[in-house]
Each structure stands twice: as structure tokens, then as C-alpha cells.
Design a protein around this motif. Structure first.
Motif, PDB file in Angstrom:
ATOM      1  N   THR A 140     -92.390 -15.297  70.114  1.00 53.94           N
ATOM      2  CA  THR A 140     -91.107 -15.089  69.892  1.00 53.94           C
ATOM      3  C   THR A 140     -90.322 -15.509  69.904  1.00 53.94           C
ATOM      4  O   THR A 140     -88.797 -15.710  68.902  1.00 53.94           O
ATOM      5  CB  THR A 140     -90.699 -13.371  70.675  1.00 53.94           C
ATOM      6  OG1 THR A 140     -91.670 -12.575  70.737  1.00 53.94           O
ATOM      7  CG2 THR A 140     -89.679 -13.547  70.256  1.00 53.94           C
ATOM      8  N   LYS A 141     -90.581 -16.644  70.459  1.00 52.01           N
ATOM      9  CA  LYS A 141     -89.729 -17.696  70.349  1.00 52.01           C
ATOM     10  C   LYS A 141     -89.652 -18.841  69.551  1.00 52.01           C
ATOM     11  O   LYS A 141     -88.354 -18.998  68.853  1.00 52.01           O
ATOM     12  CB  LYS A 141     -90.643 -18.307  71.673  1.00 52.01           C
ATOM     13  CG  LYS A 141     -90.217 -17.726  73.367  1.00 52.01           C
ATOM     14  CD  LYS A 141     -90.028 -18.707  74.690  1.00 52.01           C
ATOM     15  CE  LYS A 141     -89.072 -18.545  75.835  1.00 52.01           C
ATOM     16  NZ  LYS A 141     -90.015 -17.501  76.211  1.00 52.01           N
ATOM     17  N   ASP A 142     -91.520 -18.707  68.985  1.00 55.54           N
ATOM     18  CA  ASP A 142     -91.457 -19.802  67.729  1.00 55.54           C
ATOM     19  C   ASP A 142     -90.801 -19.014  67.037  1.00 55.54           C
ATOM     20  O   ASP A 142     -90.067 -19.917  65.810  1.00 55.54           O
ATOM     21  CB  ASP A 142     -93.136 -19.953  67.664  1.00 55.54           C
ATOM     22  CG  ASP A 142     -93.761 -20.703  68.861  1.00 55.54           C
ATOM     23  OD1 ASP A 142     -93.235 -21.830  69.602  1.00 55.54           O
ATOM     24  OD2 ASP A 142     -94.919 -20.359  68.809  1.00 55.54           O
ATOM     25  N   HIS A 145     -87.192 -19.596  65.789  1.00 58.82           N
ATOM     26  CA  HIS A 145     -86.996 -20.843  65.148  1.00 58.82           C
ATOM     27  C   HIS A 145     -86.791 -20.583  64.020  1.00 58.82           C
ATOM     28  O   HIS A 145     -85.999 -21.433  63.219  1.00 58.82           O
ATOM     29  CB  HIS A 145     -87.710 -21.662  66.447  1.00 58.82           C
ATOM     30  CG  HIS A 145     -87.270 -22.383  67.572  1.00 58.82           C
ATOM     31  ND1 HIS A 145     -87.195 -21.494  68.689  1.00 58.82           N
ATOM     32  CD2 HIS A 145     -86.784 -23.518  68.210  1.00 58.82           C
ATOM     33  CE1 HIS A 145     -86.789 -22.539  70.090  1.00 58.82           C
ATOM     34  NE2 HIS A 145     -86.533 -23.473  68.993  1.00 58.82           N
ATOM     35  N   ASP A 168     -87.832 -12.266  79.354  1.00 54.48           N
ATOM     36  CA  ASP A 168     -87.638 -12.686  78.167  1.00 54.48           C
ATOM     37  C   ASP A 168     -87.089 -12.758  77.215  1.00 54.48           C
ATOM     38  O   ASP A 168     -86.760 -13.950  77.217  1.00 54.48           O
ATOM     39  CB  ASP A 168     -89.661 -12.673  77.721  1.00 54.48           C
ATOM     40  CG  ASP A 168     -90.513 -12.938  78.471  1.00 54.48           C
ATOM     41  OD1 ASP A 168     -90.624 -14.028  78.649  1.00 54.48           O
ATOM     42  OD2 ASP A 168     -91.782 -11.790  78.829  1.00 54.48           O
ATOM     43  N   LYS A 171     -84.151 -14.947  78.479  1.00 57.63           N
ATOM     44  CA  LYS A 171     -84.730 -16.210  78.176  1.00 57.63           C
ATOM     45  C   LYS A 171     -84.423 -16.628  76.901  1.00 57.63           C
ATOM     46  O   LYS A 171     -84.813 -18.115  76.604  1.00 57.63           O
ATOM     47  CB  LYS A 171     -86.196 -16.430  78.554  1.00 57.63           C
ATOM     48  CG  LYS A 171     -86.166 -16.602  80.285  1.00 57.63           C
ATOM     49  CD  LYS A 171     -87.924 -16.244  80.201  1.00 57.63           C
ATOM     50  CE  LYS A 171     -88.150 -16.519  81.678  1.00 57.63           C
ATOM     51  NZ  LYS A 171     -89.810 -15.904  82.090  1.00 57.63           N
ATOM     52  N   SER A 172     -84.360 -15.681  75.979  1.00 59.50           N
ATOM     53  CA  SER A 172     -84.345 -16.228  74.155  1.00 59.50           C
ATOM     54  C   SER A 172     -82.660 -16.028  73.886  1.00 59.50           C
ATOM     55  O   SER A 172     -82.314 -16.746  72.836  1.00 59.50           O
ATOM     56  CB  SER A 172     -85.417 -15.763  73.948  1.00 59.50           C
ATOM     57  OG  SER A 172     -86.853 -15.549  73.460  1.00 59.50           O
ATOM     58  N   ARG A 288     -83.628 -22.206  78.564  1.00 56.34           N
ATOM     59  CA  ARG A 288     -84.440 -21.686  77.804  1.00 56.34           C
ATOM     60  C   ARG A 288     -85.789 -22.626  77.496  1.00 56.34           C
ATOM     61  O   ARG A 288     -86.599 -22.017  76.977  1.00 56.34           O
ATOM     62  CB  ARG A 288     -83.148 -21.434  76.598  1.00 56.34           C
ATOM     63  CG  ARG A 288     -83.881 -20.475  75.360  1.00 56.34           C
ATOM     64  CD  ARG A 288     -84.287 -21.249  73.639  1.00 56.34           C
ATOM     65  NE  ARG A 288     -82.329 -20.072  73.448  1.00 56.34           N
ATOM     66  CZ  ARG A 288     -81.681 -20.528  72.584  1.00 56.34           C
ATOM     67  NH1 ARG A 288     -82.129 -20.998  71.862  1.00 56.34           N
ATOM     68  NH2 ARG A 288     -80.628 -19.964  72.858  1.00 56.34           N
ATOM     69  N   TYR A 289     -84.953 -24.080  76.807  1.00 53.16           N
ATOM     70  CA  TYR A 289     -85.886 -24.839  76.639  1.00 53.16           C
ATOM     71  C   TYR A 289     -86.607 -25.397  77.796  1.00 53.16           C
ATOM     72  O   TYR A 289     -87.998 -25.617  77.478  1.00 53.16           O
ATOM     73  CB  TYR A 289     -85.423 -25.924  75.863  1.00 53.16           C
ATOM     74  CG  TYR A 289     -84.949 -25.410  74.642  1.00 53.16           C
ATOM     75  CD1 TYR A 289     -85.378 -25.409  73.288  1.00 53.16           C
ATOM     76  CD2 TYR A 289     -83.333 -25.319  74.062  1.00 53.16           C
ATOM     77  CE1 TYR A 289     -85.583 -24.843  72.698  1.00 53.16           C
ATOM     78  CE2 TYR A 289     -83.174 -24.765  72.922  1.00 53.16           C
ATOM     79  CZ  TYR A 289     -84.278 -25.171  71.516  1.00 53.16           C
ATOM     80  OH  TYR A 289     -83.776 -24.146  70.732  1.00 53.16           O
ATOM     81  N   TYR A 292     -89.540 -22.613  77.470  1.00 54.89           N
ATOM     82  CA  TYR A 292     -89.634 -22.725  76.362  1.00 54.89           C
ATOM     83  C   TYR A 292     -91.204 -23.843  76.176  1.00 54.89           C
ATOM     84  O   TYR A 292     -92.293 -23.231  76.135  1.00 54.89           O
ATOM     85  CB  TYR A 292     -89.171 -23.537  75.099  1.00 54.89           C
ATOM     86  CG  TYR A 292     -89.470 -22.707  73.714  1.00 54.89           C
ATOM     87  CD1 TYR A 292     -91.060 -22.616  73.960  1.00 54.89           C
ATOM     88  CD2 TYR A 292     -88.549 -23.327  72.819  1.00 54.89           C
ATOM     89  CE1 TYR A 292     -91.294 -22.393  72.041  1.00 54.89           C
ATOM     90  CE2 TYR A 292     -89.440 -23.101  71.425  1.00 54.89           C
ATOM     91  CZ  TYR A 292     -90.509 -22.777  71.085  1.00 54.89           C
ATOM     92  OH  TYR A 292     -91.077 -22.550  69.428  1.00 54.89           O
TER      93      TYR A 292
END
Ligand code: GDP
Ligand code: MG
Lengths: 348, 131
Positions: A140-142, A145, A168, A171-172, A288-289, A292
């Protein structure tokens, strides 16, 4: 069934999503990149994200979480509707759980979002969490982006509020909405400490139902209480990102009629202004990063560790020591010694 | 690692209920597929957009109203016009035997009648994926 892709193909999709003009081709390329990331994980994402990262940072990311049936998808549709009317480009990721029994999933969120299916500025993607603990983990994080690089103005992530997934989402997202309609029994009790800390805005959806005002009052009482206790929940590291001076507003909405949705949007805007004016936005992004990177490192470290332990000759010396019961040699002590070597090599 | 197969189950047209489609959607989930269900009253354009965005391996169209001779070819035509040629298109619902050849001609790979077992559909999909 193997996944089929080539570096050239990936490249052609990346080139397409970078194009200024929106087109069907661009949407398809976006959809394909998401499929590749879903199926290929970090191995594929490492070919994609480095090429698009420079294009990210534009989108406002809104997380929506809450119990099944609380009205997340219905509200998402309403919220999207307003942004689309403003001429913005809106993308939605709707995450639903994978069945632990069959590995399959039933993804029904689109049913509530029909209204704008054919709007060229709208994109919806249903995702199964595929059993990842967080429910909204790395893929999901990817994908966020990629949607950002696709130049979405708004990205909405809908995820069922069970277990870890609400943490989660926090965090995004820039702004996290927690949906708690009335009439779901005593679930207010279940608003766990962690949830209190990740919420930027509480939404009492289904305001047409009995008990909505009571729910609002309960939440306000909880917020009064929370203001006076110190946050200890290290898991969310809420202390680090807690926005002092921001008391989560409690907004009643009707997902079906759209009543109060403009009020909700105003509060989202206020929250984002608050983040910018106070500088909290920076803290959140750092947070966040870090997460990640932790996830990416976990993946590649595990892979590397396996490779090293199984192929490096030197490891055999350590194994020998374990087998011969040498003084101070046991699996834990030896792992500790190996960790020391890693640490010296990479982090000193 | 085995790749997950994604499907869309869609109901084009004006059917009044979707019990059958939901049974199929749940059955296919239980057979291990990721099934995107889009609800009643989908226009061909809605369905094509869902296919573009969700990037499924197969599209299962279910229809009871008798509008399949018009709607199925319209959907396959629009998919083709949008460059979507690697999605397996299947038909279900109430479709008379004599209509099947024309539907196949129009790009529907297989048609499953009301009595079809889920396992049969699942096996067919796994054996006939286009990518
Ligand atoms: N009465 C009432 N029903 C609502 C409201 N918002 C959503 N619903 C209904 O609640 C059900 C679940 O909504 P959905 O958006 O799918 O919930 P989700 O599972 O949280 O995504 C649907 O039947 C909606 O029509 C509301 O404000 N009032
Ligand atoms: Mg939903």
C-alpha cells in the motif's frame, strides 16, 4: 502461474504515468504498475519507486478506517464527489481482508462508489490485504507513491479497522478519519488507546440513526479525558507525532444523503492547515518514512541474512562451535556475535 | 510464489436483484480468487472503467433480463476499443443455448448456465487465463 513482466514493460508503464495528459492508456499503465507491485512486492517496487519518487509529495492523503459496515465506502464516495467537483484528481485505495481460509477475498467497496466510475479524474483500486498483519502494509505504501506520481491531488485509503490496520493507515496518511456510527453495540469501549491517538477527526456516520448524539457526547468525554493523560503507547509512537493543540473534532455525517460532508471537508482542510502551520507535517513525514524504510530493510535484511547464513563459509565456523558445545556457543550467543559483525560493518 | 487471480463479477443492465451473482462472487472467493464485486445496474462504460482500473484477469458478466445479446457484445467491443485484450470474458445468468454461439463470436469465451458448479467456473478460469 508466474508473473509476466520485463524491465522494458515496467519502463513503458512508468513513462506513461508520467505523462501530463490524462488518458485511458495512462490509467491502464497505472493499474498495471499496481498489479506488478501487488504481485511482485519489494523486488518489483525497487524498480519502480526510485524512478517516480521525485514526482511524489503533491497528493493529500486521507485515511478512513472503522468497523465493517460503518459507512466508509459510502463516505469515501461522497468525499471524492466533492473533490471531483472542485476539479481535483482523486484516487481511492480500498483495502479489504483476505480470507484466512481460502486466501481469496471479496472486494465490494466499488458498489458504493458507482457515481463517478466514468469520471476521467477518478481512479479506484480494490486491494486484498493478502494476510499481511497490518492489513495495509508495504504494497500500500508503494501504491500510494505511484498514485502520487500519477499526480493525484487527493488519495483516499479506506481500510477496515481491525487489528493493526488503523495504525498502519496512520503511518501513511496526512489526515486519519475514524468512523464510529451509533448502534454498533458497545463498541465505543473498544476504541482502544491506540485508536484514540491516531485519530485526527472522529466521524459519527449514520447521524440519521438513534444514538448519534449520544455517540458524539461519549467521544467528547473521551477526548476530555485523553487530553489529561499522558500518552504511553509506544507502538504508534504517538508521542512523537501527537499534535499538541489539535483536539480531534467530532463530526456527524450522513453517508447516504451527504449531509455534513462539506463540514467534514472543512475540518480536513483545517487539519491540514494545522499540520502545515505548526510544522507537525514534517514530524509526520519523518515518522512515515522511517516506517517505510523499516519495512523495506526488514524485507531485504531477511533476504540477505538467509543468503549469508546459507552460503557464507565463515558461518560454518560458528555452526561448528554450536555443534561441539564450545563454551559460550549456543544459537543465541552466536546470533548475537553475528549481529555484532553486521552492526560494525554497516552502522558504525 | 503463486500469483493471486483477480476477477470482476459485474451485473450489466436492469436486473432487479443480484442474489445469483453474489453467490458466485462468494463461491469464487472461497475458491481462492480475489473477487471484485461492483453491484447492480452497471452500464457498459462503468464495467469497462472497472476493468481498466482493477486490472483483473477475468470479467464475469451475469445477466438475467435477457439483454445479453446487446450488452455482452457492447462490453467486449468497448474493452477492445480501450486496448483491453488480455482479460478473459465470461457470461453467466439466464442465457438460452441458442444465443451462445453469437456471444462467443463476440468475444465471450464461455457461458455458464444457472446450474453450473463454482468449481467448474474456477477450473475454467485457471485453465484459460490470457496472461
Ligand atoms: N442509515 C444510514 N446508512 C448508511 C449511512 N452511510 C452508509 N450507510 C449504509 O451502511 C451500509 C454500509 O456502508 P459501506 O459504505 O459499505 O460501509 P463500509 O463497510 O464501512 O465501507 C450501506 O448499506 C450504506 O448504504 C448513513 O449515514 N445512514
Ligand atoms: Mg467498504
Amino acid at each position: 502461474m508466474q508473473m509476466q513482466y520485463s524491465d522494458d514493460l515496467i519502463q513503458s508503464y512508468i513513462d506513461l504515468i508520467k505523462q501530463k495528459e490524462d488518458s485511458v492508456k495512462k490509467k491502464r499503465a497505472l493499474a498495471r504498475l499496481i498489479t506488478l507491485i501487488e504481485n511482485g512486492g519489494p523486488e518489483i517496487a525497487q524498480k519502480i519507486i526510485p524512478q517516480i519518487y521525485n514526482l511524489t509529495g503533491h497528493a493529500k492523503i486521507i485515511g478512513i478506517t472503522g468497523a465493517p459496515g460503518s459507512g466508509k465506502s459510502t463516505l469515501t464516495s461522497q468525499i471524492a464527489d466533492h473533490y471531483l467537483e472542485q476539479g481535483l484528481k482523486v484516487s481511492v485505495i480500498a483495502v479489504d481482508p483476505t480470507s484466512p481460509f481460502s486466501g481469496g477475498a471479496l472486494l465490494g467497496d466499488r458498489i458504493r462508489m458507482k457515481k463517478n466510475f466514468t469520471n476521467p479524474r477518478f481512479f479506484i483500486r480494490s486491494m486484498a490485504n493478502r494476510g499481511q498483519l497490518g492489513g495495509l502494509a508495504m504494497a500500500t505504501k508503494d501504491v500510494i507513491h505511484v498514485l502520487d506520481a500519477y499526480h493525484s491531488d487527493i488519495i483516499i485509503i479506506e481500510t477496515v479497522g481491525v487489528g493493526q490496520s488503523e495504525i498502519d493507515i496512520f503511518k501513511s496518511a496526512h489526515t486519519t478519519l475514524v468512523i464510529t456510527p451509533p448502534g454498533l453495540g458497545d463498541e465505543i469501549q473498544a476504541i482502544k488507546a491506540g485508536l484514540m491517538e491516531i485519530t485526527d477527526i472522529f466521524v459519527v456516520n449514520k447521524m440519521d440513526r438513534d444514538g448519534a448524539d449520544k455517540r458524539v457526547a461519549e467521544l467528547q468525554t473521551m477526548l476530555d479525558f485523553a487530553e489529561n493523560i499522558e500518552i504511553k503507547n509506544d507502538q504508534t509512537q504517538a508521542k512523537v507525532v501527537r499534535c499538541d493543540g489539535w483536539r480531534p473534532p467530532v463530526i456527524k455525517t450522513n453517508g447516504v444523503t451527504g449531509e455534513n460532508v462539506p463540514l467534514l471537508l472543512e475540518n480536513i482542510k483545517k487539519h491540514q492547515e494545522f499540520l502545515n502551520q505548526t510544522g507537525f507535517i514534517k514530524k509526520r513525514l519523518q515518522f512515515r518514512y522511517k516506517h517505510y524504510i523499516v519495512e523495506i530493510l526488514k524485507y531485504f535484511l531477511v533476504k540477505n541474512v538467509e543468503e549469508i547464513v546459507f552460503t557464507n563459509e565463515k558461518i560454518n565456523e560458528f555452526i561448528e562451535k554450536i555443534l561441539s558445545h564450545e563454551q559460550g556457543a549456543d544459537p543465541y550467543s552466536i546470533s548475537g556475535a553475528i549481529m555484532e559483525i553486521f552492526r560494525d560493518r554497516y552502522f558504525s | 510464489m503463486e500469483r493471486k487471480i483477480r476477477l470482476i463479477v459485474a451485473k450489466p443492465g436492469l436486473d432487479g436483484h443480484d442474489r445469483g451473482a453474489k453467490v458466485i462472487a462468494r463461491g469464487l472467493r472461497d475458491a481462492g480468487f480475489e473477487v471484485i464485486y461492483t453491484g447492480l445496474h452497471q452500464t457498459p462504460d462503468d464495467i469497462v472503467q472497472s476493468v481498466i482500473q482493477e486490472d483483473p484477469d477475468a470479467l464475469l458478466l451475469s445477466i438475467l433480463s435477457g439483454a445479453h445479446p446487446v450488452l455482452f457484445p457492447e462490453i467486449t467491443k468497448k474493452l477492445h476499443e480501450n486496448g483491453v485484450d488480455d482479460v478473459l470474458v465470461l457470461g453467466g445468468g439466464i442465457i438460452p443455448e441458442e444465443d451462445v454461439p453469437a456471444l462467443k463470436e463476440a468475444g465471450v469465451s464461455e457461458v455458464f448456465g444457472p446450474g453450473t458448479k463454482i468449481q467448474e467456473i474456477a477450473d475454467y478460469i485457471r485453465a484459460n487465463l490470457k496472461r
